[in-house]
Design a protein around this motif. Structure first.
Motif, short mmCIF file in Angstrom:
data_model
loop_
_atom_site.label_atom_id
_atom_site.label_comp_id
_atom_site.label_asym_id
_atom_site.label_seq_id
_atom_site.Cartn_x
_atom_site.Cartn_y
_atom_site.Cartn_z
N GLU A 1 33.34 22.22 10.00
CA GLU A 1 34.75 21.91 10.24
C GLU A 1 35.06 20.49 9.78
O GLU A 1 36.13 20.21 9.22
CB GLU A 1 35.00 22.06 11.74
CG GLU A 1 36.44 22.23 12.14
CD GLU A 1 36.54 22.56 13.61
OE1 GLU A 1 37.40 21.95 14.28
OE2 GLU A 1 35.77 23.41 14.10
N MET A 2 34.11 19.58 10.02
CA MET A 2 34.28 18.19 9.60
C MET A 2 34.33 18.08 8.08
O MET A 2 35.06 17.24 7.53
CB MET A 2 33.15 17.33 10.16
CG MET A 2 33.16 17.18 11.66
SD MET A 2 31.72 16.24 12.25
CE MET A 2 31.88 16.43 14.02
N VAL A 3 33.55 18.92 7.39
CA VAL A 3 33.60 18.93 5.93
C VAL A 3 34.98 19.35 5.46
O VAL A 3 35.58 18.73 4.57
CB VAL A 3 32.53 19.87 5.34
CG1 VAL A 3 32.72 20.02 3.83
CG2 VAL A 3 31.14 19.34 5.62
N PHE A 4 35.51 20.42 6.07
CA PHE A 4 36.85 20.89 5.70
C PHE A 4 37.88 19.78 5.90
O PHE A 4 38.72 19.54 5.03
CB PHE A 4 37.23 22.11 6.52
CG PHE A 4 38.63 22.59 6.27
CD1 PHE A 4 38.94 23.30 5.12
CD2 PHE A 4 39.66 22.32 7.18
CE1 PHE A 4 40.25 23.72 4.87
CE2 PHE A 4 40.95 22.74 6.95
CZ PHE A 4 41.25 23.44 5.79
N LYS A 5 37.81 19.12 7.03
CA LYS A 5 38.75 18.03 7.30
C LYS A 5 38.58 16.90 6.30
O LYS A 5 39.56 16.31 5.83
CB LYS A 5 38.54 17.52 8.72
CG LYS A 5 39.54 16.44 9.13
CD LYS A 5 39.28 15.94 10.54
CE LYS A 5 40.24 14.81 10.90
NZ LYS A 5 39.95 14.26 12.25
N CYS A 6 37.32 16.60 5.94
CA CYS A 6 37.02 15.54 4.97
C CYS A 6 37.60 15.86 3.60
O CYS A 6 38.08 14.97 2.90
CB CYS A 6 35.50 15.37 4.89
SG CYS A 6 34.92 14.16 3.69
N LEU A 7 37.57 17.15 3.22
CA LEU A 7 38.03 17.55 1.90
C LEU A 7 39.53 17.80 1.83
O LEU A 7 40.08 17.97 0.74
CB LEU A 7 37.31 18.83 1.45
CG LEU A 7 35.79 18.77 1.31
CD1 LEU A 7 35.25 20.10 0.82
CD2 LEU A 7 35.37 17.65 0.38
N SER A 8 40.19 17.83 3.00
CA SER A 8 41.59 18.23 3.02
C SER A 8 42.55 17.07 3.23
O SER A 8 42.18 16.02 3.77
CB SER A 8 41.82 19.28 4.11
OG SER A 8 41.61 18.73 5.39
N GLU A 9 43.76 17.30 2.81
CA GLU A 9 44.86 16.36 2.97
C GLU A 9 45.86 17.01 3.91
O GLU A 9 46.47 18.03 3.57
CB GLU A 9 45.53 16.07 1.61
CG GLU A 9 46.51 14.93 1.61
CD GLU A 9 45.83 13.57 1.55
OE1 GLU A 9 46.30 12.66 2.25
OE2 GLU A 9 44.84 13.43 0.83
N ASN A 10 45.99 16.46 5.13
CA ASN A 10 46.87 17.06 6.14
C ASN A 10 46.53 18.53 6.40
O ASN A 10 47.41 19.34 6.74
CB ASN A 10 48.34 16.93 5.72
CG ASN A 10 48.81 15.49 5.74
OD1 ASN A 10 48.43 14.71 6.61
ND2 ASN A 10 49.60 15.11 4.76
N LEU A 11 45.26 18.91 6.19
CA LEU A 11 44.70 20.23 6.47
C LEU A 11 45.21 21.34 5.55
O LEU A 11 44.53 22.33 5.32
CB LEU A 11 44.94 20.63 7.94
CG LEU A 11 44.41 19.65 8.99
CD1 LEU A 11 44.64 20.21 10.38
CD2 LEU A 11 42.94 19.35 8.79
N GLY A 12 46.41 21.21 5.02
CA GLY A 12 46.97 22.28 4.20
C GLY A 12 46.64 22.19 2.73
O GLY A 12 46.80 23.17 1.99
#
Length: 355
Positions: free
Chosen positions: A248-259
């Protein structure tokens, strides 16, 4: 302490320590979902070199594999998901070719290694983990199918390891479009505050904070899931996301405002080896901006695009029959479809050939 109290303690302690762990309960929930679908499968933990990570892997062998592709189908799930959510699709795809589905590191039943906080490094660690898994599985090539965040990672993998991908199928992939720079200035102060708060936490933190109430919370938020799976799906999703959220932290790290992705595929997709056939399968009712994706890549010779009018973002679950038909059709055509421009819309009343 009285004799009665001692007896009570001795009776209670074994029951306490025999209580199944979350990992065991997750494995049981996964098994119940597959069993309810009548799927005979092999579950394994594949150890890879990256921080001695174990990748939870499910294999469903095809009794009579198609000769139209000799390579297995490999499924990569999306954010917050796991192998069991592919259940209905696996059942259908395994009638065509052997299917392997694995939990990404940091998700589901796989290990929870700590990834880099640098976006580029974290993405590299994730896709190199996929390559190490492929190597351990002794797969020469894969028909790679990725959904949402898994579609983003599958594309990143194909960019780096094109020789290992026979076909790339992207099921409503996340992370292809750039964030609209004009969006944030248009937000109200309240909306900006909400965005700021969201960015301070991991996306599924609320689910973990709910504790034992998590499955009930999931049921209230997504009552439709029971129709696609069974009641076990709520336990499965909660337990799959209740452990240390390193993926989940990787996803957050790779994302901009999650979307949106910080490094969207719109800037990189054209670098993909054009000998790798790509098939997009979008859900017409999805929140993903698939129309923009089609505009960007629809004219490339090695790309074809389909839209399922009956589906939202979870195309593989919303209509497993149509999804499997489109995936199998793309694998049958394989490299022969390169150069033949084909854009298909699958309508509600289309006749679906039984598998």
């Amino acid at each position: 302490m009285t004799e009665a109290a001692v007896t009570t303690s001795r009776t209670w302690l074994p029951a306490y320590f025999s209580c199944p762990s979350k990992s065991q309960r997750l494995a049981e929930a996964e098994g119940r979902i597959f069993t309810a679908l009548g799927i005979r499968y092999l579950a394994r933990l594949i150890q890879i070199p990256f921080k001695n990570t174990e990748i939870s892997t499910v294999t469903v062998n095809c009794e009579q594999p198609s000769t139209q592709t000799k390579y297995p189908i490999v499924l990569i799930h999306g954010f917050g998901a796991g192998v069991a959510l592919w259940g209905s699709a696996i059942k259908r795809l395994a009638q065509f070719q052997t299917v392997h589905a694995f939990d990404l590191p940091g998700f589901g039943r796989s290990s929870r290694p700590k990834f880099s906080t640098d976006p580029e490094t974290a993405e590299t660690e994730m896709i190199d983990s996929i390559e190490q898994w492929r190597d351990k599985m002794n797969l020469e090539k894969m028909n790679l199918v990725g959904h949402s965040f898994g579609g983003y990672l599958a594309t990143s993998y194909a960019l780096k390891y094109p020789g290992r991908v026979e076909n790339l199928v992207l099921a409503d992939p996340w992370g292809f479009n750039e964030m609209d720079p004009e969006m944030m200035p248009k937000l109200t102060s309240r909306q900006k505050s909400i965005f700021w708060i969201i960015q301070q936490f991991n996306p599924l933190a609320v689910l973990r904070l709910a504790g034992g109430y998590g499955p009930t919370l999931m049921k209230r938020l997504r009552p439709d899931l029971a129709l696609k799976y069974s009641e076990d799906v709520y336990d499965y999703i909660y337990l799959a996301n209740s452990k240390n959220p390193t993926g989940e932290m990787v996803f957050k790290c790779l994302s901009e405002n999650l979307g949106w992705a910080k490094q969207p595929m719109s800037k990189r997709f054209h670098e993909l080896d054009n000998t790798v056939p790509v098939t997009f399968i979008h859900g017409e009712r999805s929140w993903i901006d698939w129309k923009n994706t089609r505009t960007m890549f629809g004219e490339l010779d090695h790309v074809e695009s389909h839209v399922m009018e009956s589906a939202g973002h979870h195309v593989y679950a919303d209509d497993a029959d149509k999804f499997a038909e489109l995936v199998i059709g793309s694998l049958k055509e394989g490299k022969s479809k390169i150069g033949k421009k084909l854009t298909v819309i699958v309508a509600e009343d289309d006749v679906v050939t039984p598998l």
